[in-house]
Design a protein around this motif. Structure first.
Motif, PDB file in Angstrom:
ATOM      1  N   ASP A 156       0.810  -1.215   0.000  1.00 51.60           N
ATOM      2  CA  ASP A 156       0.000   0.000   0.000  1.00 51.60           C
ATOM      3  C   ASP A 156       0.837   1.256   0.000  1.00 51.60           C
ATOM      4  N   GLU A 157       1.830   1.289   0.891  1.00 51.41           N
ATOM      5  CA  GLU A 157       2.598   2.541   1.004  1.00 51.41           C
ATOM      6  C   GLU A 157       3.391   2.796  -0.272  1.00 51.41           C
TER       7      GLU A 157
ATOM      8  N   GLU B 101       1.142   4.197  -2.789  1.00 52.68           N
ATOM      9  CA  GLU B 101       0.894   5.615  -2.509  1.00 52.68           C
ATOM     10  C   GLU B 101       2.045   6.450  -3.073  1.00 52.68           C
ATOM     11  N   GLN B 102       3.253   5.982  -2.786  1.00 55.23           N
ATOM     12  CA  GLN B 102       4.433   6.715  -3.261  1.00 55.23           C
ATOM     13  C   GLN B 102       4.458   6.776  -4.773  1.00 55.23           C
TER      14      GLN B 102
ATOM     15  N   ARG C 245       2.056   6.656  -6.726  1.00 53.35           N
ATOM     16  CA  ARG C 245       1.035   7.552  -7.253  1.00 53.35           C
ATOM     17  C   ARG C 245       1.496   9.003  -7.136  1.00 53.35           C
ATOM     18  N   THR C 246       2.067   9.344  -5.998  1.00 54.11           N
ATOM     19  CA  THR C 246       2.504  10.738  -5.855  1.00 54.11           C
ATOM     20  C   THR C 246       3.634  11.054  -6.804  1.00 54.11           C
TER      21      THR C 246
END
Lengths: 651, 769
Positions: B240-241, B244-245, B247-248
């Protein structure tokens, strides 16, 4: 001029404010910007602070000149017309601001208007000059009548806006039609197809002017001047510009166009008398002189005077810096620019000149910083691209430099320095043909750019076309009569094509010019060897060249005299005649040139039979460690001769 | 261009380090750490499967300047008292203006020695890089990329660099003269600082743009490559993390790399999101078409086939794989062709029913022919990966068809040899196969050991699938021993991230359910059984092995509950379905045994005689020891039924010692109870009139009691209440036989107590659960 009285100053302010408003009304944004900058560079005097209404309400201040100034400067007829069409005017102006130029023009002008527009399409090669001159006579009068009928009913402001929009639209289309910079089809001859139409309308208008009883405001004259100048009808264009500035002095655009038409200082001096006497003329004179490389004390003084009135004007300071730059006073010029940068960090204008200065001074880090700065302000300004190009040039990355100069030119085809600098880059890349074309385009854009002329000459010299090169060098030298480098080039070309006396004269001119500047004589580009020659020192290279030329015409005594002069430069002047000066010897010392001269002299003395002197010279050569082999051989010969003569004498 | 192509501040720092390395002699101790640091950060890590490589890419920490600080702090420089970090920072802060950055890159060119001036005498304390060395290549690439940069991109790089080194500002205090200049010497010379207008124009954006320029497209490539590798090799999902990264990182920059679609595809696939997986796969290959490589087409089809099959759409999968094979043949792409064939082979084996249903007729003739063909192809084209997979498949086939164990072992050892020699990361499947081989041989211990080995040694490099399988196997074997809680703990201990893939989640779920079901059956917890069975229904995409185990458990439940006719019909259905497919011999024998057991339970063991005998003979031939032992048990019970107590006892005496090794307490309990029964039978045969006979009977009875005791213990271990109670009953009967009424009473009470305790436990677990 001195300092202005409070009343004068107030009036000046009012006029400048009016200029900003008028230029904005006519969408002359650059002129408006210039005037506004000038307006803000006036010191905020205590007079203004005293009258609280003025100081506290800038709105009223800005409005103030609008009505009263109109009342004084404009005649009621124009005002009435303007009032009548104010709505349509607003519409047109907003179209212009949205860059919909054709639509803007169509608000006031019927679309069928330009009769000339049909004809250039049938003969696109026809220059606007022909169209402008011939068309009204040959054109169908009936059609022109109907057109002029509508035109006459317009206020001058609206007419100007409409025609100007048409002009801009034409320019835009012209740029769109133009080929890639230096592409195969790029001849630089793409024409503004709207010019004939505009020309016809204006011609008609001016012909009717005396009878219509309308008072000219100067703006239409300005536009007509532009059109004429584009058609290379320069004397007439100059006339119209002068008329324009007489009627309205605060349109900087007109002044600028005027100065673009000036090719030499003589032309400037000719028209000075015909100009109005006001502060704008003063500024114009300084600027035009600057652009003609006239950096005399007098100009500096005038500039200082104007600067007392507008102490913070960036424009004027730039002029100062450019003057200093022309006299190769790089340190000071750099300082001025640097200060300007700090006071007005978002200003990109003239940064290309600054980058030239930094380039010559070899301050590469600062040049990089400047490029960085310019890029962060706006990377799509021709100035920015020039700065970057200069930076890459200083790093000997010529391909990239050319890329950026090219980009600058794509942004603005008339951007002079980019053409010239690109020429330099092409020279570095040994692409002489492209270099010639670049220089040529630079010269076409502005005939006053001596660097482009000089570059052309140099390139032709590389191609061994000396008589061709001579022409260009002469042009360059004419533009900058006090630059020894240019005269040297002229002399060299004369020498090459066998006109030795002319060559000698040119070299002598170079000597004169060289001693004229007491500042260091360097070069702004190319193979510049910055020789820090002090006052009174003559350039040994020039002297040597003169001597060689004399040798070619077999004037041996003269030749020898010049060779002696070359040698003399090693020591500096005070050795011979400047004994009174306490200055330390500022001679050039032993150089390759002086050594060559020494060798020549030694041989010459040897041939003349002056063995003693020849021996001395040869020994000096050996000591200096230059041309040792030749010198030693010579020494051996001399010994042999001396021995033989002794032997002969004994015998 | 918002994202730099290759160069980042991090790479500039590496270049500086390279420069230091080349420019000044480092102490010998520093050379290796510095070089390995440079290499590990500059070279894209080779996909060596043999060993777990250090994960550079996890998180952004390794990109920050802190990584340099950590790495260089401990290394001494040639200057006494100064660490290499000081030297490094000094060089970092010597880049005092944009121009010096250009100079740095210009200077880098001199570090690389051109080929022709190799003869030139190198300067004393300078080192030159060869053009082709890894560091040399890195330097050259960096220079080239810098030359290619547009001016404003170079400027952005410079800003990024300033931002990058900003955290080390406090170090400049140690280095006299550098702190004064601030970020830019020119700005410093002009007397500018933050707050001045001009400074703000030049560097004002530093404060605003935070992340831009820290990661280049090249880094992205590596990052995504790594993600892909993980996804493909391990079959896991993007954490997940990390997502997230990603995506950013990807979001605002506007860079859409092809690989990112592929990453999304795998992620969606593993998440069981069929539609978006499909969508992303198409998107990826649409963008891949940009490069005009038709080669992508067959791989696209291959992926599609696998995807379809994974979601149970076998018809589409077969169509896709047929197309793949055709395309691969056309393009002469041997790798793809062989892989497709191998996959098809695997599928037809793993899901025979479904594949047949979807119209798959078999491409390569019989299975054995197929394997031989693949093996020959793999050898020919040196595709060792395929070769090893084929060898393992062959071994599996050997096992499944009950052929000789030594041959299977031989195949496995060949595969293992290949793994080591060619460093193929196929250890997982080999270990699993070996484990299952040992469990078939009845050596549970060794089987467990292999599963553990897999988990210990290859946990990070083998696919998650195999990890989960090995854990499940351990859990099942623990359950077999009766350690249900341990088994459940094992299953629960699997990290939650692996659950995120639907397939694994289902597998784990079924496995857990199976363990629970077994326990519930033994505890006679019928309600729990029913509820468990209701959702332990396998579907078409379930692993066939798991399917069978579930059906087996179901039969077991039915028999235990006494629903014999239901059990019989279930067995019949199972056997017919198995007969169609030609499946693993183990399954067939298990079915036969279940049938025999059913006959025994309904009190007609003799009806199962032929079945049992067949099962026993086949199991013996195929060395399926556990099956053989239970067959022996059944046979013994039949013999006892027929009155051949002696033979039954002898049979069981032969089987029990081996069965004990198997760790299946349930089986052991059954065997013990059978042997107890047969001794009781022997005791009954003994002639009580003779003194000898009475003694013999007493001896047999006590022997029977002994074995019954043992059986009871075994049943107790697996919490089999029925079995335990049965033994207690037997004990009570024996006590009564001996005339010890009191003891008999005691045993009877004991029996009741155990029964009630079992019931109470049920209630407890219900209330607590």
């Amino acid at each position: 001029m001195g300092t202005l009285t409070a009343a004068d100053e107030a009036q000046l302010k009012a006029q400048l404010q009016d200029a900003v408003v008028c230029c904005t009304d006519r969408c002359l944004s650059h002129s408006a910007k210039w005037a506004a900058e000038l307006l803000n560079s006036l010191p905020s005097t205590s007079v203004d602070d005293g009258s609280d209404t003025d100081a506290d309400s800038p709105m009223s201040d800005a409005r103030a000149p609008h009505t009263p100034a109109d009342a004084v400067s404009k005649n009621p007829a124009e005002l009435r017309l303007e009032a009548q069409e104010s709505h349509r005017y607003l519409l047109a102006k907003s179209y212009f601001d949205c860059r919909e130029f054709d639509r803007c023009a169509a608000v006031f002008l019927p679309t069928t208007l330009p009769p000339g527009a049909i004809h250039p399409s049938s003969s696109p090669a026809a220059t606007p000059k022909q169209a402008g001159k011939g068309k009204p006579k040959a054109g169908t009068p009936a059609k022109a009548k109907s057109a002029t009928g509508t035109v006459q009913g317009l206020s001058q402001r609206s007419l100007f806006l409409a025609l100007y929009a048409k002009y801009i639209a034409g320019e835009k289309r012209m740029n769109e039609d133009s080929e890639m910079i230096l592409g195969p089809q790029d001849g630089g001859v793409t024409l503004n197809k709207e010019l004939p139409g505009i020309s016809v309308v204006l011609e008609e208008w001016f012909r009717n002017l005396p009878t219509s009883g309308r008072q000219p405001q100067g703006w239409l004259e300005y536009l007509y001047g532009i059109v004429l100048a584009k058609g290379k009808n320069e004397p007439l264009a100059m006339d119209y510009f002068i008329r324009s500035v007489h009627q309205y002095s605060y349109n900087w655009g007109a002044w600028q166009e005027l100065s673009n038409l000036l090719g030499t200082i003589e032309e400037l001096n000719q028209i000075v008398s015909r100009l109005p006497q006001n502060i704008m003329t003063f500024i114009f004179h300084v600027t035009a002189s600057q652009e003609l490389y006239q950096s005399t004390e007098q100009i500096h003084a005038s500039l200082s005077q104007i600067l007392t009135i507008f102490p913070t004007s960036a424009f004027l300071k730039t002029q100062r810096a450019l003057l200093l730059y022309h006299t190769k006073d790089f340190e000071d010029a750099e300082q001025v620019f640097s200060d300007l940068l700090v006071t007005d960090p978002h200003r990109v204008d003239h940064l290309d000149n600054y980058s030239n200065i930094l380039y010559v001074m070899e301050k590469r880090a600062k040049l990089a910083f400047l490029a960085q700065l310019a890029t962060s302000i706006d990377k799509f300004r021709p100035e920015t691209c020039c700065v970057i190009g200069n930076y890459y040039s200083s790093k000997s990355e010529h391909e990239k430099a050319v890329m950026y100069f090219r980009r600058a030119l794509t942004l603005d085809r008339t951007f002079l320095s980019a053409w010239t600098l690109m020429g330099h880059e092409f020279v570095e890349m040994k692409n002489t043909h492209a270099a010639i074309e670049s220089y040529r385009r630079a010269v076409d854009v502005n005939r006053k750019d001596y660097r482009a002329w000089y570059g052309l000459g140099q390139t032709y010299e590389v191609l061994e076309m000396h008589s061709y090169a001579l022409f260009y060098h002469q042009r360059a030298a004419a533009l900058r009569p006090y630059d020894p480098k240019l005269w040297m080039a002229v002399g060299q070309c004369f020498g090459r094509i066998g006109k030795v006396p002319n060559g000698i004269r040119a070299y002598k001119r170079a000597l004169v010019a060289g001693s004229y500047y007491d500042a260091g004589v360097g070069s702004s580009f190319g193979s510049g060897e910055v020789s820090g020659l002090g006052g009174g020192i003559l350039d040994p290279e020039v002297l040597y060249q003169i001597a060689l030329l004399y040798e070619r015409v077999n004037d041996m005594p003269e030749c020898a005299a010049y060779m002696e002069l070359v040698l003399a430069q090693e020591e500096g002047p005070e050795f011979e005649d400047a004994g009174g000066e306490a200055e330390p010897a500022a001679g050039v010392g032993v150089t390759a040139t002086t050594s060559k001269a020494r060798l020549w002299l030694a041989r010459w003395e040897f041939m003349r039979g002056m063995y003693q002197r020849a021996m001395e010279l040869a020994n000096e050569l050996c000591q200096d460690g230059v041309e040792v082999e030749d010198a030693k051989a010579l020494v051996r010969d001399i010994r042999a001769r001396i021995e033989r003569e002794k032997g002969d004498g004994r015998a | 261009m918002a994202t730099p192509r290759y160069l980042t501040a991090h790479k500039i720092s590496l270049l500086i380090l390279v420069k230091i390395y080349c420019g000044s002699p480092l102490p010998a101790s520093a050379t290796i750490p510095v070089l390995s640091f440079i290499i590990s950060h500059s070279i894209p890590s080779v996909s060596s499967t043999a060993r777990a490589r250090p994960c550079l890419e996890n998180g952004e920490t390794s990109f920050s300047v802190g990584a340099f600080e950590d790495a260089l702090q401990g290394i001494a420089s040639s200057m006494p008292g100064r660490t290499l970090l000081d030297l490094f920072l000094k060089h970092m802060w010597e880049l005092s203006s944009f121009d010096t950055l250009h100079d740095l890159f210009d200077g880098m060119g001199h570090l690389v020695r051109e080929r022709d001036d190799a003869a030139a005498e190198p300067l004393a304390d300078r080192m030159y890089l060869s053009r082709t060395s890894p560091v040399g290549a890195f330097v050259r690439r960096a220079r080239l990329e810098f030359i290619r940069l547009q001016f404003d991109d170079a400027m952005k790089l410079w800003s990024a660099f300033i931002r990058y080194r900003a955290p080390t500002a406090q170090w400049t205090k140690r280095l006299a003269g550098y702190a004064l200049d601030g970020v830019d010497k020119i700005a410093g010379e002009m007397g500018l600082g933050p707050g001045d207008d001009l400074y703000e124009v030049a560097y004002g954006h530093l404060a605003v743009e935070e992340r831009e320029g820290t990661i280049s497209i090249d880094d992205f490539d590596r990052l995504l490559e790594f993600q892909l590798d993980q996804l493909q090799r391990l079959g896991s999902r993007v954490p997940d993390e990390m997502r997230e990264q990603l995506r950013t990182m990807l979001g605002p920059s506007g860079v859409a790399l092809r690989q990112s679609h592929l990453v999304k595809f795998f992620d969606a696939w593993k998440a069981g999101d069929y539609t978006s997986a499909f969508d992303n796969l198409h998107r990826y290959y649409d963008y891949a078409m940009q490069t005009r490589e038709k080669i992508h087409y067959q791989y696209a089809l291959l992926h599609m086939a696998i995807l379809q099959a994974d979601f149970g759409c076998f018809g589409e999968a077969i169509a896709a794989i047929n197309e793949t094979i055709a395309t691969a043949r056309e393009n002469q792409d041997m790798t793809c062709l062989n892989f497709s064939l191998s996959w098809l082979n695997h599928m037809s084996k793993a899901y025979p029913r479904q594949m047949k249903g979807a119209g798959y007729m078999g491409m390569l003739g019989s299975e054995r022919d197929g394997l031989t063909f693949l093996k020959a192809k793999a050898k020919e084209t040196r595709m060792y990966n395929l070769l090893s997979a084929t060898l393992l498949n062959e071994a599996k086939l050997c096992l499944a068809s009950g052929e000789s164990i030594p041959r299977a072992l031989e195949y496995m050892y060949q595969a293992s040899h290949l793994h080591i020699k060619e460093s193929i990361n196929n250890h997982g499947s080999q270990m699993l196969l070996l484990g299952s081989l040992f469990s078939r041989l009845g050596i549970t211990h060794l089987s467990d050991v292999h599963c553990q080995l897999l988990l210990h040694c290859y946990e990070h490099s083998c696919p998650i699938d195999e990890r989960i399988r090995s854990v499940c196997r351990c859990a099942l074997s623990a359950a077999q021993y009766g350690r249900y809680d341990e088994a459940l703990d094992l299953l629960q201990a699997i990290h939650a991230t692996t659950h995120r893939s639907l397939k694994y989640h289902q597998y784990l779920f079924l496995c857990t359910g199976l363990v629970k079901l077994k326990r519930a059956v033994r505890r006679t917890d019928w309600t729990a059984c029913e509820s468990l069975l209701s959702f332990l229904k396998p579907d078409s995409s379930t692993d066939p092995e798991m399917c069978f185990m579930l059906s087996e458990a179901r039969v077991e439940y039915l028999m235990a509950r006494g629903l014999h006719s239901d059990a019989f019909s279930a067995i019949e259905a199972l056997s017919t379905s198995l007969r169609e497919e030609g499946v693993d011999i183990l399954h067939r024998i298990t079915i036969l045994l279940a049938k025999a057991e059913l006959f025994r339970r309904v009190g007609k063991p003799t009806m199962g005689f032929s079945v049992t005998l067949r099962a026993a003979s086949v199991a013996f031939k195929a060395r399926l020891m556990p099956c053989l032992w239970s067959a022996t048990g059944l046979l013994a019970s039949i013999l006892s039924e027929l009155g051949e107590y002696d033979a039954a006892a002898r049979l069981l005496h032969a089987a029990i010692p081996q069965a004990l090794e198997h760790n299946d307490n349930s089986l052991v309990g059954v065997l013990y109870s059978h042997i107890g029964d047969s001794y009781m039978g022997l005791a009954g045969l003994a002639d009580t009139s003779a003194a000898n006979g009475a003694r013999l009977r007493a001896a047999n009875v006590s022997r029977a009691e002994l074995y019954i005791n043992r059986a009871q213990e075994s049943f107790k271990k697996v919490e089999d209440i029925t079995g335990e109670c049965e033994q207690l009953m037997k004990k009570a009967v024996i006590a009564r036989l001996r005339g010890d009424e009191k003891l008999a009473e005691e045993w009877a009470q004991n029996h009741n107590r155990v029964w009630e305790a079992g019931l109470a436990r049920l209630v407890d677990s219900e209330t607590s659960g």
